[in-house]
Scaffold this active site. Structure first.
Site, mmCIF file in Angstrom:
data_model
loop_
_atom_site.group_PDB
_atom_site.id
_atom_site.type_symbol
_atom_site.label_atom_id
_atom_site.label_comp_id
_atom_site.label_asym_id
_atom_site.label_seq_id
_atom_site.Cartn_x
_atom_site.Cartn_y
_atom_site.Cartn_z
ATOM 1 N N SER A 65 0.798 -1.229 0.000
ATOM 2 C CA SER A 65 0.000 0.000 0.000
ATOM 3 C C SER A 65 0.824 1.270 0.000
ATOM 4 O O SER A 65 0.273 2.355 -0.182
ATOM 5 C CB SER A 65 -0.919 -0.005 1.216
ATOM 6 O OG SER A 65 -1.718 -1.155 1.178
ATOM 7 N N HIS B 151 -15.252 -0.179 2.657
ATOM 8 C CA HIS B 151 -15.198 1.096 3.359
ATOM 9 C C HIS B 151 -16.363 2.003 2.992
ATOM 10 O O HIS B 151 -16.403 3.151 3.376
ATOM 11 C CB HIS B 151 -13.900 1.831 3.032
ATOM 12 C CG HIS B 151 -12.692 1.147 3.582
ATOM 13 N ND1 HIS B 151 -12.006 0.191 2.854
ATOM 14 C CD2 HIS B 151 -12.068 1.243 4.787
ATOM 15 C CE1 HIS B 151 -10.986 -0.252 3.584
ATOM 16 N NE2 HIS B 151 -11.005 0.367 4.773
ATOM 17 N N ASP C 209 -11.133 -6.334 -0.860
ATOM 18 C CA ASP C 209 -10.539 -5.279 -0.045
ATOM 19 C C ASP C 209 -9.984 -5.955 1.200
ATOM 20 O O ASP C 209 -10.296 -7.095 1.510
ATOM 21 C CB ASP C 209 -11.605 -4.246 0.340
ATOM 22 C CG ASP C 209 -10.986 -2.985 0.897
ATOM 23 O OD1 ASP C 209 -9.739 -2.849 0.822
ATOM 24 O OD2 ASP C 209 -11.727 -2.143 1.413
ATOM 25 N N CYS D 245 -7.704 2.112 1.191
ATOM 26 C CA CYS D 245 -8.786 1.347 0.556
ATOM 27 C C CYS D 245 -8.287 0.689 -0.728
ATOM 28 O O CYS D 245 -7.852 1.346 -1.665
ATOM 29 C CB CYS D 245 -9.946 2.279 0.271
ATOM 30 S SG CYS D 245 -11.234 1.511 -0.684
ATOM 31 N N ASP E 228 -17.236 1.122 -2.177
ATOM 32 C CA ASP E 228 -16.458 -0.060 -1.760
ATOM 33 C C ASP E 228 -17.346 -0.979 -0.932
ATOM 34 O O ASP E 228 -17.711 -0.661 0.193
ATOM 35 C CB ASP E 228 -15.239 0.403 -0.946
ATOM 36 C CG ASP E 228 -14.492 -0.776 -0.360
ATOM 37 O OD1 ASP E 228 -14.754 -1.940 -0.750
ATOM 38 O OD2 ASP E 228 -13.598 -0.538 0.494
#
Lengths: 610, 379
Positions: free
Chosen positions: A326, A371, A365, A384, A350
């Site tokens: 990430s 999210h 996810d 996310c 999401d």
């Protein structure tokens, strides 16, 4: 009885003898002429030849090893020095009975099995006429005992020499590297003349990279020898020059803080001063004691290091390849904004999965049910995945690769130590070449969250973070602060400035603000970094999966997994946000301590500065 | 005036009606003495360098010179007629001692050249250098010259018995000088050219056979002479280093004490047999020519004395002494410069050592005696 005495003709006899005397004189001058011709031939006609031969007889050039340059940190603390030691050396070609000599010597000095086996090893690969150290660092008592008895052992000498020493031992092992005996392979590459007196050469790290400057220039003594080859006196000294001292950009105290905070884990930390590109700290844990390699490491100790599961010899900071996970999200977000494909207000729904058309399996996810509605800021703060799957499909792999390359991923950072790895920024061509497979859109999507084929080193992450902190200003990272020549003058290294990234200021602001909230926002992935900080910090976390893809809520069960299967954790950050003084990349293997490590480093570094 | 008074005292008539000078009175030939002193001084200078300024060696060499000059002075006092009378005895004693030494040599191990007389060591072969020409001159004094085939045959055992014994010691160098000393008497006494040619051819034929009588080290030397590079660190080493020393000296040399070949011990035997190379290295071609000139002055003076000697015995003896002296330094210089094989012949009056020096100075004493006991006959 009277003999009959014949009457001698005196006159005739006188004439005969006089005649013969003159004849003899003529002969004598003939012989003399031969002799003088011979002398003229030797001394006049052939003079140059014999003159050369005569000089070759007695004159010897003895090379003198230049003193190796010292290495300091940025504050002048000694990292590598030369300490005088007495060593017990053996000249194999002068020693007749080696086993007898070794046996006798072990009675005079304590020779460990290691010393002997080390000696045997070097015996096989030493340069001819080179002495081989049997034991380095003799005690004073041993020196006394040995020198008294040396006459018994031809070819054995006690020598005072300078030995490379690294007083901080493990702390700088990977960055500094070490020097070791010149081996057969290096022998073919080095300048034979300049190294004629040298026995050591930089093998790794700074010692290797700055070998030329540290080594210096060999000097000579013109020595007069007698017929037995014994030196009588020194006629002339042709001065060489000692190696230059060098100052590194590293900060010993920071490095020690990093080492302490990382100790017990496997991982790497690189800290860079964004404004200058100077590397403030570079640690790969676990390290090793470089002093072991100077004296020649024993096979046993080497095997132990080599076969250790923790790979202490492996410099993770520049050679460890990790998926950035990430931590790449801010860079892709920046590219999205810059290309206008998204803006700050663009949102993605999401629900926990991302379904690609004509792709059977959905992408998940890391939060099982997603999210909800996610904009750019939230996507970075809570990391996310769905948002970035979406962004990846919109950007396409080319534009994603473009921004990664601009931040320095996928190629050598150009730092001034050797053996750095470039990592991977995957392109369809790259996949075709290395894997023999087509590029799928799924690959693009995985790249969007820094998984899949993307691989970076901790150094590259730190450099990219520094570029982020500089809002696009790029400086090649470096370790050499300055050379110090013999006259004590410092000669500062000029940093290499790379082409700047031209991105709208407001885009930088959005991304950096979002990264600040990664720590500051209650739902930020690094929110447990700490509250009420004395400094502002912008950061991004990352989690690189080691075991096969799991369902997101299995996250909590990490502790149950065998250690080697737990996730790698990454953390990039810089602080203070307004005036970045330090940019950091922390990677810990199979361990979730990145935040603690980073906090200790920032707290120390910024605390000291204030 | 007073000096003149004392001077007059020595000017008493002897052997003739003329007044004799002070030096004639003490039977010293001034010119020969000056030449000898010059040569000895040069020798000491070279030795000073070649021994690395070793005071002990210098001191000893001074003692040798003192002793040798003393012997010369004593010999100069003996009139030639006395020498003539004692010649057979000198030869006989010398020969006995030579046999004696050989006997001791057999008892002891290895070569034996010395006879230890307690206060000094003594080499009988050295006596023979004088005894052979003495005896031959004594023989030929009694017969008509030129010598005939029969009288030459008489000389052969006189020369070759001691020469053989000496070569057996083994001392090839001295043996050769003994043959030279004897042959030079024969040469002066009118040895026929046919005989010379015949004996030279015989010599040439015999040389290959002599190989079997040579010691191993002598064979090595001969082989080395024909090919110096054969064994550069063994038997060839001497001559290679000596040629380097001489050649590197150039025209003017490296200067006193600056010879690297000798001072750093590359040149072996640099104070004894190979001292000429030191001279060549430090004083160059010019120095060598000067040294050779000093030798030649002595030789020329010797030949002058020979020609002016008054009887056959004196002439033969003086001529032989002079030629032998020439040949001995020629052989030495020849071997040091590599034109002759290495035989152990020292450079007369320059090489370190007292034994050969004593004989040589004794022989110059004889020359002086021959010169100063002359009856001054006006013709």
């Amino acid at each position: 009885m009277q003999k009959r005495i014949p009457i001698k003709n005196h006159h005739q006899e006188i004439q005969l003898i006089s005649y013969r005397t003159m004849l003899g004189l003529v002969l004598l001058f003939l012989l003399l002429a031969t002799l003088i011709c011979r002398l003229a031939y030797l001394q006049i006609y052939k003079h140059t030849v014999f003159s050369t031969l005569s000089t070759k007889n007695w004159l010897d050039l003895v090379p003198i090893e230049p003193t190796r340059g010292l290495i300091y940190d940025r504050n002048g603390i000694l990292l590598a020095e030369n300490i005088p030691v007495f060593s017990l050396d053996l000249l194999p070609y002068k020693t007749k009975d080696l086993t007898y000599t070794l046996g006798q010597l072990s009675k005079l000095a304590s020779l460990s099995e290691d010393d002997i086996s080390q000696f045997q090893k070097q015996l096989k690969q030493h340069r001819r006429f080179d002495e081989i150290p049997l034991k380095l660092r003799l005690s004073e008592e041993e020196v006394a005992r040995l020198t008294e008895n040396l006459y018994r052992f031809p070819g054995v000498v006690v020598k005072a020499r300078l030995m490379r020493s690294y007083p901080l031992e493990k702390t700088f092992s990977h960055v500094l590297g070490y020097v070791g005996r010149i081996n057969a392979q290096e022998l073919n590459q080095i300048d034979q003349i300049n190294y004629s007196a040298s026995h050591y050469i930089g093998k790794l790290g700074v010692e290797k990279f700055y070998e030329e400057a540290l080594h210096g220039q060999v000097g000579y003594e013109e020595v007069e020898n007698d017929a037995s080859g014994k030196p009588i006196r020194i006629l002339k000294e042709i001065k060489g020059s000692p190696g230059k001292n060098i100052y590194l950009t590293l900060d010993v105290k920071l490095q020690q803080v990093v080492e302490d905070s990382l100790s017990g884990h496997r991982g790497a930390v690189v800290a860079i001063q964004p404004s200058t590109g100077q590397v403030l700290a570079m640690v790969s844990e676990p390290g090793y004691d470089p002093n072991l390699f100077v004296t020649g490491i024993s096979q046993k100790s080497y095997d132990a290091l080599q076969n250790s599961e923790d790979k202490p010899l492996f410099n993770r900071a520049i050679r460890g390849l990790y998926p950035p996970a990430s931590t790449v999200k801010p860079f892709f977000a920046l590219q999205g904004l810059d290309t206008g494909i998204i803006n700050e207000d663009y949102t993605v729904q999401d629900q926990g999965t991302f379904k690609l058309h004509n792709h059977s399996r959905p992408f998940h996810d890391w939060v099982k049910f997603g999210h909800g509605t996610v904009n750019l800021s939230k996507a970075i703060i809570s990391s996310c995945d769905i948002y970035f799957y979406d962004l990846a499909t919109r950007l396409g792999i080319r534009r994603m690769d473009h921004i990664l390359e601009q931040f320095g991923f996928g190629k050598l950072s150009g730092i001034d130590i050797s053996d750095e790895l470039p990592g991977v920024v995957p392109t369809p061509e790259w996949k075709q070449q290395t894997k023999g497979q087509h590029w799928f859109e799924g690959d693009t999507i995985l790249s969007g969250i820094g998984q899949g084929y993307v691989q970076t080193t901790p150094l590259q992450l730190a450099v990219a973070t520094a570029t982020l902190a500089n809002r696009g200003k790029r400086i090649q990272p470096y370790l050499l602060l300055a050379y110090q020549s013999v006259d004590k003058k410092l000669e500062f290294n000029t940093p290499v400035v790379l082409p700047e990234l031209k991105i709208n200021d407001s885009h930088w602001d959005s991304i950096i603000k979002a990264m600040q909230d990664v720590v500051a926002h209650p739902r930020g992935t690094a929110s447990h970094y700490g509250k009420n900080l004395a400094y502002s910090i912008a950061a991004k976390t990352g989690t690189a999966q080691v075991s096969k893809r799991r369902i997101a809520d299995e996250m909590d069960k990490q502790a149950d997994l065998p250690e080697k299967l737990r996730d790698h954790h990454l953390f990039i950050a810089f602080a203070p946000v307004d005036n970045p003084q330090i940019a950091l990349a922390v990677v810990t293997e199979n361990s979730y301590v990145t935040l603690e490590v980073a906090k200790k480093i920032f707290d120390y570094y910024l605390g000291v500065k204030k | 005036m007073i000096m003149n008074h004392y001077w007059q005292k020595f000017k008493k008539p002897a052997y003739g009606s003329r007044y004799r000078s002070f030096f004639q009175y003490i039977h010293i030939d001034v010119l020969l003495l000056i030449f000898l002193l010059l040569l000895c001084a040069s020798g000491l200078l070279i030795l000073y360098s070649s021994t690395n300024q070793n005071p002990k060696a210098m001191h000893l060499q001074f003692v040798h010179f003192g002793f040798a000059f003393g012997i010369m002075f004593v010999m100069a006092q003996i009139p030639p007629t006395t020498l003539q009378r004692t010649a057979p005895w000198v030869y006989a004693i010398g020969l006995v001692m030579l046999f004696f030494v050989l006997g001791i040599g057999h008892i002891g191990k290895g070569g034996q050249r010395w006879l230890n007389l307690g206060f000094m060591r003594f080499q009988p072969a050295e006596i023979m250098k004088l005894a052979i020409p003495l005896l031959l001159a004594w023989c030929y004094q009694k017969i008509h010259l030129p010598i005939t085939f029969k009288t030459v045959l008489l000389a052969i055992p006189i020369i070759f018995v001691p020469a053989f014994l000496t070569a057996k010691q083994p001392d090839l160098g001295t043996a050769i000088l003994l043959v030279i000393a004897g042959s030079s008497v024969l040469f002066l006494a009118g040895l026929s050219f046919q005989f010379m040619a015949a004996s030279l051819s015989l010599f040439a034929v015999l040389v290959p056979f002599s190989w079997y009588f040579l010691h191993d080290y002598q064979r090595q030397r001969v082989l080395t002479f024909f090919n110096t590079e054969r064994d550069p660190l063994g038997s060839g080493y001497h001559i290679i280093q000596s040629k380097i020393a001489i050649g590197s000296g150039g025209v003017f040399g490296k200067g006193l004490l600056n010879g690297t070949q000798s001072n750093l011990h590359f040149l072996p035997e640099h104070s004894t047999d190979f001292i000429f190379a030191v001279c060549g290295e430090e004083f160059g071609f010019v120095g060598n020519i000067i040294l050779i000139s000093l030798y030649m002055l002595i030789v020329l003076r010797g030949l002058y004395i020979t020609i002016n000697a008054q009887d056959t015995f004196s002439r033969l003896l003086a001529g032989s002494i002079t030629f032998t002296f020439f040949i001995s330094f020629f052989i030495n210089m020849g071997m040091v410069t590599g034109i002759l094989p290495v035989v152990g012949v020292p450079l007369p009056l320059v090489s370190y050592g007292g034994s050969s020096m004593v004989t040589i100075m004794a022989s110059f004493g004889i020359l002086m005696s021959i010169q100063t006991y002359r009856k001054l006959v006006t013709t």
